[in-house]
Design a protein around this motif. Structure first.
Motif: not given
Length: 164
Positions: A7-12, A19-28, A43-46, A64-73
């Motif tokens: 999990r991504i921590g608050r210190q990041d 970005l993680h809070e907003r799109y993690d569920r959607w990406l999964t 794949v989502v974790q990677d 969204k496009a960036f995350l999805l393209r990264t996940a697809i790749n």
């Protein structure tokens, strides 16, 4: 960047956390829909690990496009990697089988050539020339009973040598 559980921590960087809070569920959900649940979590974790390695997360204009393209790749890379491994394993199995077949052929040849000549003649005519006992007897000028006895003896010797 991530805690022991991925999990991504608050210190990041605030951009990455947001970005993680907003799109993690959607990406999964999107990855599961495209590739199935089996590899989706990995794949989502990677994908998040790859995004975390970027210096300017805030500069991503279409997240969204960036995350999805990264996940697809990443998913396609996994698929290609598995295909290469399976292909290599198949090639190894085939070459191992071919070597095994060659060794068996050499062993059989050595065993047959090691038989006494009268037994070898009967065995070769029976097994490799596919002649009947009567045809073998006629060709070698011996009785059918002699052919049967020699064949029985040759088979027993071959079996004994194969089991060594």
């Amino acid at each position: 960047m991530t805690d022991g559980y991925g999990r991504i921590g608050r210190q990041d960087a605030p951009g990455l956390s947001a970005l993680h809070e907003r799109y993690d569920r959607w990406l999964t959900r999107a990855v599961r829909k495209r590739f199935g649940a089996q590899d989706a979590d990995d794949v989502v974790q990677d994908t998040w690990v790859r995004i975390a390695s970027l210096d300017l997360v805030e500069a991503i204009r279409h997240p969204k496009a960036f995350l999805l393209r990264t996940a697809i790749n990443l998913a396609l890379d996994r698929h290609r990697h598995r295909a290469v491994i399976e292909k290599s394993a198949d090639a190894l199995r085939r070459s191992g089988q071919a070597q095994s077949d060659q060794l068996e052929a050499v062993l059989l040849e050595e065993i047959v050539l090691g038989l006494p000549e009268p037994l070898r003649d009967v065995f070769v005519l029976s097994r490799f020339a596919c002649l009947s006992h009567a045809q073998i007897g006629e060709q070698l000028g011996i009785s059918i009973k002699t052919v049967e006895w020699r064949m029985t003896k040759a088979t027993a010797l071959c079996t004994a040598r194969l089991s060594l």
